[in-house]
Design a protein around this motif. Structure first.
Motif, PDB file in Angstrom:
ATOM      1  N   SER A 172       0.683  -1.186   0.049  1.00 50.07           N
ATOM      2  CA  SER A 172      -0.161   0.028  -0.030  1.00 50.07           C
ATOM      3  C   SER A 172       0.846   1.247  -0.036  1.00 50.07           C
ATOM      4  O   SER A 172       2.145   1.277   0.491  1.00 50.07           O
ATOM      5  CB  SER A 172      -0.952   0.103   1.297  1.00 50.07           C
ATOM      6  N   ASP A 173       0.404   2.423  -0.603  1.00 50.80           N
ATOM      7  CA  ASP A 173       0.967   3.698  -0.548  1.00 50.80           C
ATOM      8  C   ASP A 173       1.584   3.968   0.649  1.00 50.80           C
ATOM      9  O   ASP A 173       2.544   4.526   0.821  1.00 50.80           O
ATOM     10  CB  ASP A 173       0.295   4.722  -1.363  1.00 50.80           C
ATOM     11  N   ASP A 174       0.678   3.774   1.797  1.00 47.31           N
ATOM     12  CA  ASP A 174       1.075   4.343   3.087  1.00 47.31           C
ATOM     13  C   ASP A 174       2.326   3.626   3.676  1.00 47.31           C
ATOM     14  O   ASP A 174       3.151   4.171   4.204  1.00 47.31           O
ATOM     15  CB  ASP A 174      -0.355   4.135   3.954  1.00 47.31           C
ATOM     16  N   LEU A 175       2.075   2.212   3.454  1.00 45.22           N
ATOM     17  CA  LEU A 175       3.285   1.542   3.906  1.00 45.22           C
ATOM     18  C   LEU A 175       4.587   1.752   3.206  1.00 45.22           C
ATOM     19  O   LEU A 175       5.519   1.566   3.975  1.00 45.22           O
ATOM     20  CB  LEU A 175       2.888  -0.129   3.882  1.00 45.22           C
ATOM     21  N   ILE A 176       4.531   1.737   2.015  1.00 47.46           N
ATOM     22  CA  ILE A 176       5.659   2.216   1.039  1.00 47.46           C
ATOM     23  C   ILE A 176       6.334   3.407   1.493  1.00 47.46           C
ATOM     24  O   ILE A 176       7.736   3.526   1.700  1.00 47.46           O
ATOM     25  CB  ILE A 176       5.514   1.920  -0.410  1.00 47.46           C
ATOM     26  N   GLU A 177       5.540   4.226   1.987  1.00 43.11           N
ATOM     27  CA  GLU A 177       6.103   5.426   2.277  1.00 43.11           C
ATOM     28  C   GLU A 177       6.715   5.664   3.660  1.00 43.11           C
ATOM     29  O   GLU A 177       7.699   6.323   3.895  1.00 43.11           O
ATOM     30  CB  GLU A 177       4.901   6.854   2.414  1.00 43.11           C
ATOM     31  N   LYS A 178       5.997   4.863   4.595  1.00 43.91           N
ATOM     32  CA  LYS A 178       6.581   4.779   5.821  1.00 43.91           C
ATOM     33  C   LYS A 178       7.968   3.895   5.770  1.00 43.91           C
ATOM     34  O   LYS A 178       8.731   4.250   6.495  1.00 43.91           O
ATOM     35  CB  LYS A 178       5.500   3.974   6.698  1.00 43.91           C
ATOM     36  N   ALA A 179       7.974   3.141   4.846  1.00 46.28           N
ATOM     37  CA  ALA A 179       9.296   2.271   4.696  1.00 46.28           C
ATOM     38  C   ALA A 179      10.176   3.201   4.373  1.00 46.28           C
ATOM     39  O   ALA A 179      11.508   3.108   4.732  1.00 46.28           O
ATOM     40  CB  ALA A 179       8.988   1.040   3.589  1.00 46.28           C
ATOM     41  N   LEU A 180      10.175   4.057   3.492  1.00 46.92           N
ATOM     42  CA  LEU A 180      11.167   5.074   2.934  1.00 46.92           C
ATOM     43  C   LEU A 180      11.397   5.914   4.290  1.00 46.92           C
ATOM     44  O   LEU A 180      12.599   6.141   4.238  1.00 46.92           O
ATOM     45  CB  LEU A 180      10.409   5.886   1.829  1.00 46.92           C
ATOM     46  N   GLU A 181      10.653   6.457   4.900  1.00 45.10           N
ATOM     47  CA  GLU A 181      10.881   7.276   6.155  1.00 45.10           C
ATOM     48  C   GLU A 181      11.906   6.511   7.174  1.00 45.10           C
ATOM     49  O   GLU A 181      12.756   7.162   7.559  1.00 45.10           O
ATOM     50  CB  GLU A 181       9.558   7.550   6.769  1.00 45.10           C
ATOM     51  N   GLN A 182      11.634   5.325   7.138  1.00 46.08           N
ATOM     52  CA  GLN A 182      12.487   4.255   8.172  1.00 46.08           C
ATOM     53  C   GLN A 182      13.807   4.121   7.616  1.00 46.08           C
ATOM     54  O   GLN A 182      14.852   3.930   7.980  1.00 46.08           O
ATOM     55  CB  GLN A 182      11.749   2.900   8.398  1.00 46.08           C
ATOM     56  N   LYS A 183      14.019   4.018   6.094  1.00 46.81           N
ATOM     57  CA  LYS A 183      15.214   3.708   5.458  1.00 46.81           C
ATOM     58  C   LYS A 183      15.967   5.049   5.548  1.00 46.81           C
ATOM     59  O   LYS A 183      17.314   4.774   5.205  1.00 46.81           O
ATOM     60  CB  LYS A 183      15.047   2.933   4.134  1.00 46.81           C
ATOM     61  N   ALA A 184      15.382   5.916   5.423  1.00 48.55           N
ATOM     62  CA  ALA A 184      16.217   7.148   5.078  1.00 48.55           C
ATOM     63  C   ALA A 184      17.293   7.627   5.914  1.00 48.55           C
ATOM     64  O   ALA A 184      18.357   8.019   5.392  1.00 48.55           O
ATOM     65  CB  ALA A 184      15.139   8.437   4.942  1.00 48.55           C
ATOM     66  N   PRO A 185      16.968   7.243   7.353  1.00 47.58           N
ATOM     67  CA  PRO A 185      18.285   7.587   8.009  1.00 47.58           C
ATOM     68  C   PRO A 185      19.690   6.758   7.822  1.00 47.58           C
ATOM     69  O   PRO A 185      20.634   7.019   8.059  1.00 47.58           O
ATOM     70  CB  PRO A 185      17.769   7.339   9.349  1.00 47.58           C
ATOM     71  N   HIS A 186      19.437   5.746   7.155  1.00 46.90           N
ATOM     72  CA  HIS A 186      20.613   4.877   6.780  1.00 46.90           C
ATOM     73  C   HIS A 186      21.033   4.958   5.373  1.00 46.90           C
ATOM     74  O   HIS A 186      21.840   4.256   4.845  1.00 46.90           O
ATOM     75  CB  HIS A 186      20.002   3.280   6.912  1.00 46.90           C
ATOM     76  N   ALA A 187      20.387   5.937   4.594  1.00 44.51           N
ATOM     77  CA  ALA A 187      20.839   6.097   2.996  1.00 44.51           C
ATOM     78  C   ALA A 187      21.261   7.569   2.836  1.00 44.51           C
ATOM     79  O   ALA A 187      21.256   8.606   3.812  1.00 44.51           O
ATOM     80  CB  ALA A 187      19.721   5.897   2.362  1.00 44.51           C
ATOM     81  N   THR A 188      22.021   7.660   1.722  1.00 39.62           N
ATOM     82  CA  THR A 188      22.415   9.085   1.391  1.00 39.62           C
ATOM     83  C   THR A 188      21.715   9.621   0.285  1.00 39.62           C
ATOM     84  O   THR A 188      21.708  10.852  -0.313  1.00 39.62           O
ATOM     85  CB  THR A 188      23.829   9.035   0.856  1.00 39.62           C
ATOM     86  N   GLN A 189      20.816   8.673  -0.425  1.00 43.25           N
ATOM     87  CA  GLN A 189      19.931   9.140  -1.702  1.00 43.25           C
ATOM     88  C   GLN A 189      18.845   8.375  -2.089  1.00 43.25           C
ATOM     89  O   GLN A 189      18.872   6.946  -1.598  1.00 43.25           O
ATOM     90  CB  GLN A 189      20.866   9.260  -3.053  1.00 43.25           C
ATOM     91  N   VAL A 190      18.127   8.754  -2.778  1.00 41.89           N
ATOM     92  CA  VAL A 190      16.846   8.112  -3.262  1.00 41.89           C
ATOM     93  C   VAL A 190      16.724   8.016  -4.786  1.00 41.89           C
ATOM     94  O   VAL A 190      17.088   9.124  -5.526  1.00 41.89           O
ATOM     95  CB  VAL A 190      15.529   8.740  -2.713  1.00 41.89           C
ATOM     96  N   ILE A 191      16.624   6.752  -5.200  1.00 40.58           N
ATOM     97  CA  ILE A 191      16.458   6.757  -6.730  1.00 40.58           C
ATOM     98  C   ILE A 191      15.237   6.083  -7.039  1.00 40.58           C
ATOM     99  O   ILE A 191      14.665   4.986  -6.507  1.00 40.58           O
ATOM    100  CB  ILE A 191      17.717   5.583  -7.240  1.00 40.58           C
TER     101      ILE A 191
END
Length: 310
Positions: A172-191
């Protein structure tokens, strides 16, 4: 006038004329827009597939200052992906392998992968969950692998994660965006995945920034790939993988099979006004080349020549 000629003419207008919703006296944003687009194209990254002839094609057609990502497939596993990234790194390229979490068996397997990549001076990775129906071991998703990479000492200076402007086929859109929020602190860029609607991409980029994801966003766009090449590529990655690819990329495929196909120029032209905006974090292009490297590099050089001459 041909479609391509018309695209070029329209693009030239888009990068030289003020937008209709801006005051005519404000000339600086127009210049900044063109300069930002030039920078985005200069700094574009290319996605490549780990096939037998890929290494030779990269060496022949791609400058060493173009960052690369190397895809992975469930059918072939991580081996060809990591091997190609290692070889290209030794040739002087910045080559980031796709590390599919569901294909990593355990901590020992991860340690071996990291050691092999670091020995070859590979400094970048793109971490994904992967399409395997069942995880091979202890990493069910990208977040779990990202967390483990942090725990073992941040071995890579550039860490990319995926973005989904049009959502995900199975989440779902909500879950995929929450997952991005959780991953962001561990990443340097989004593709981002491919999206042919510029408004959708821009709206999504603004939304994730409003939700606290401030990472630079590389917008996934198709390169100068022919429909014949696309058919050969999907046939070559295995039946199951091809079926999933086709399902996920339906919005792309129907454009390829329209009369005249498609032009990446149209999408870039529509994205241009949003590069450099403070609320979108659009920072560059990630070109899905489908290994059509000569055509993609020629296309990008021609774009830059037109923009820099204007």
């Amino acid at each position: 006038m041909s479609t391509e000629t018309n695209d070029r003419a329209t693009n030239d207008r888009a990068t030289n004329e003020p937008a209709t919703n801006e005051p005519a006296t404000r000339s600086e944003p127009v210049l900044s827009r063109r300069e930002t687009l030039v920078r985005a194209l200069r700094n574009a990254s290319y996605e490549i597939l780990p096939f037998k002839k890929t290494e030779a094609a990269v060496l022949e057609h791609v400058p060493q200052d173009v960052p690369l990502t190397v895809t992975t497939t469930e059918a072939k596993g991580l081996g060809p992906t990591v091997d190609l990234a290692v070889r290209l790194s030794r040739h002087g390229y910045q080559a980031a392998p796709h590390l599919a979490a569901r294909l990593v068996r355990d901590d020992a397997h991860l340690a071996d992968l990291v050691a092999e990549l670091r020995e070859a001076d590979v400094r970048s990775v793109f971490v994904i969950g992967g399409d395997a129906a069942e995880p091979a071991g202890t990493f069910p998703d990208a977040l779990s692998l990202l967390q483990r990479l942090d725990e073992i000492g941040h071995p890579f200076s550039t860490v990319g994660v995926g973005g989904y402007p049009e959502g995900h086929g199975h989440i779902s859109d909500d879950l995929i965006e929450k997952a991005l929020e959780q991953k962001a602190p561990h990443a340097t860029q989004v593709i981002t995945q491919l999206c042919f609607d510029a408004d959708t991409t821009v709206s999504w980029a603004r939304t994730i920034q409003a939700r606290g994801v401030g990472l630079p966003v590389r917008v996934g766009i198709p390169g100068a790939v022919s429909r014949q090449k696309l058919v050969r590529i999907t046939a070559g990655i295995g039946l199951g993988q091809s079926a999933r690819f086709l399902k996920k990329q339906q919005s792309m495929l129907w454009r390829f099979f329209l009369p005249g196909g498609y032009s990446p120029n149209r999408l870039i032209r529509r994205l241009t006004p949003s590069f450099g905006e403070p609320h979108s974090n659009l920072a560059g292009f990630h070109v899905f080349t489908f290994n059509e490297l000569e055509k993609t590099q020629t296309w990008r050089k021609e774009w830059l020549a037109r923009l820099e001459a204007s």
